[in-house]
Scaffold this active site. Structure first.
Site, PDB file in Angstrom:
ATOM      1  N   SER A 153       0.894  -1.251  -0.066  1.00 40.11           N
ATOM      2  CA  SER A 153      -0.047  -0.221   0.030  1.00 40.11           C
ATOM      3  C   SER A 153       0.884   1.308  -0.090  1.00 40.11           C
ATOM      4  CB  SER A 153      -0.864  -0.095   1.254  1.00 40.11           C
ATOM      5  OG  SER A 153      -0.374  -0.168   2.575  1.00 40.11           O
ATOM      6  N   ASP A 393      -2.218   6.925  11.948  1.00 39.70           N
ATOM      7  CA  ASP A 393      -1.494   6.017  10.999  1.00 39.70           C
ATOM      8  C   ASP A 393      -0.253   7.004  10.821  1.00 39.70           C
ATOM      9  OD1 ASP A 393      -0.407   4.836   8.820  1.00 39.70           O
ATOM     10  OD2 ASP A 393      -2.258   4.937   7.671  1.00 39.70           O
ATOM     11  N   HIS A 396       1.614   5.532   6.581  1.00 46.11           N
ATOM     12  CA  HIS A 396       1.136   5.706   5.379  1.00 46.11           C
ATOM     13  C   HIS A 396       1.345   7.214   5.197  1.00 46.11           C
ATOM     14  CE1 HIS A 396      -0.890   1.918   5.382  1.00 46.11           C
ATOM     15  NE2 HIS A 396      -0.395   1.703   4.363  1.00 46.11           N
TER      16      HIS A 396
END
Length: 425
Positions: A153, A393, A396
């Site tokens: 990702s 998070d 990311h």
């Protein structure tokens, strides 16, 4: 109370099982150098304490200067050694409103992030200028070609970044995006060019190979098997590989290396080396260096614990608005993994360009999606946002943001290779 890990080598082998599992679940739901004399002339600097520079030779000199396995110095300049300079006249190169191809996972401004300075930092190498990104030039370079990003990702966000960097110069009706199992393909019709993403978080085969339906906690990797993936890579003109964070859930991993029924526990670094050698064997048997270019991205850093850059800190990347002032190398970035990459790339019989984006990204504690993202396909609730120690998070990246710089460096290499790529048609 948060305490630093005891390992003096700051390896990642036992870090963030809960944090990594929860944050990867977020990602699992979404599928040579020309001298630029214009582009950087308008620089608006914030206060001096916001200007960052890498001081290679101190805390992480080995990583900052790592040049094994084809790490390229363009035109006698190491583009990975430099500083972040504030430039709100030229950056960002697009917005999350102007690019319709971004997933909600990375659109931090749309998702309510109150500050935007993280979008305005330009990477400036110490000895040269990176060329200003020119979407039309890149599309011309990619005419009749396929550019493919292969990884997890993190790499998917780099693919989205590249699509956003080029899509605005393509007329409506002349661009499209298609989804296939494990793939997302952006096409520029007039150029017969594609920018593709292929989901392969371990590069080799695993039980986590479905782009959206996979388990983070239960993983099994086939260290000697790659054919299921590699058949999709064949024929791509430019391949950009990345694989790191999915390996780092625990210090051991279940894997096979031979018979599928012979499942054993492997030390993660041992398994990573074996998987990378399988990948390397495929390269040596399948890549035509007269026609294809191959890149490998170094690991993308995490910023899970702010005691690493802030004395007495008990939080993470939440509410960070400025880069770290160097030198800095975080716990989430494994020197041992970097060493394995060095060894395998150095032994390769085909040329692979190593894009060492780790150190320059280490400083960007401000660039993560934090609580301005989604989990399992839904934006975080106000209650979840109020608990950043659990829900932020810090793996990311927001877009626009740090991955745009990775692509600007990739663009510099492709620009340098323009003549070669034209001859390979």
């Amino acid at each position: 109370m948060t305490t630093p890990p005891s390992s003096p080598h700051r390896q990642i082998l036992s870090i963030f099982p809960f944090a990594l599992a929860s944050l990867l679940l977020i990602g699992s739901t979404r599928l040579i150098l020309e001298n630029s004399k214009q582009g950087h002339s308008l620089l608006l600097f914030p206060p001096d304490d916001a200007i960052l520079s890498i001081e290679s030779g101190e805390q992480s000199s080995w990583a900052a200067n790592f040049s094994g396995g084809g790490s390229v110095v363009l035109d006698e300049c190491n583009v990975f050694d430099g500083k972040w300079v504030f430039d709100n006249a030229s950056y960002p190169l697009y917005t999350d409103e102007s690019c319709p191809y971004l997933s909600p996972q990375v659109t931090c401004q749309k998702n309510g992030r109150p500050d935007s300075l993280y979008q305005n930092w330009m990477w400036k190498p110490s000895g040269c200028e990176l060329p200003r990104f020119d979407a039309l030039k890149l599309l011309e370079i990619l005419r009749n070609k396929r550019l493919m990003f292969i990884g997890d990702s993190i790499h998917r966000s780099q693919h989205q970044s590249m699509v956003c960097l080029v899509q605005s110069v393509i007329p409506d009706g002349k661009k499209s995006i298609h989804r296939k199992p494990s793939m997302k393909i952006f096409r520029a019709e007039e150029y017969n060019a594609s920018i593709e993403f292929y989901w392969a978080p371990f590069l080799v085969e695993s039980i986590s190979d479905h782009a959206t339906k996979h388990s983070v906690q239960e993983r099994l990797v086939k260290l000697d098997s790659i054919a299921k993936h590699s058949r999709h890579w064949e024929g791509a003109d430019v391949l950009v590989f990345e694989s790191y964070v999915w390996w780092m859930y625990k210090p051991i991993i279940n894997a096979t290396n031979g018979f599928d029924s012979d499942i054993q526990e492997y030390n993660v670094t041992t398994a990573y080396r074996l998987a990378l050698r399988t990948w390397a064997s495929w390269l040596e048997s399948s890549i035509d260096t007269r026609k294809q270019r191959v890149f490998f991205m170094s690991l993308s850093p995490t910023h899970l614990w702010n005691w690493e850059w802030k004395t007495g800190g008990l939080g993470n990347c939440f509410n960070e608005s400025y880069p770290i002032q160097g030198p800095y190398w975080g716990t989430g970035s494994s020197h041992e993994i970097m060493g394995i990459l060095h060894d395998v790339l150095r032994e390769l019989k085909v040329e692979v360009t190593f894009l060492n984006i780790t150190q320059l990204s280490e400083f960007r504690k401000d660039g993560h999606t934090s609580v301005y993202t989604e989990r399992r396909g839904k934006l975080l609730t106000s209650e979840e946002r109020a608990n950043p120690n659990t829900y932020a998070d810090c793996i990311h990246w927001c877009l626009p943001g740090v991955p745009d710089t990775w692509n600007q460096i990739l663009y510099a290499h492709l620009l340098a290779d323009y003549g070669f790529l034209q001859m390979s048609i």
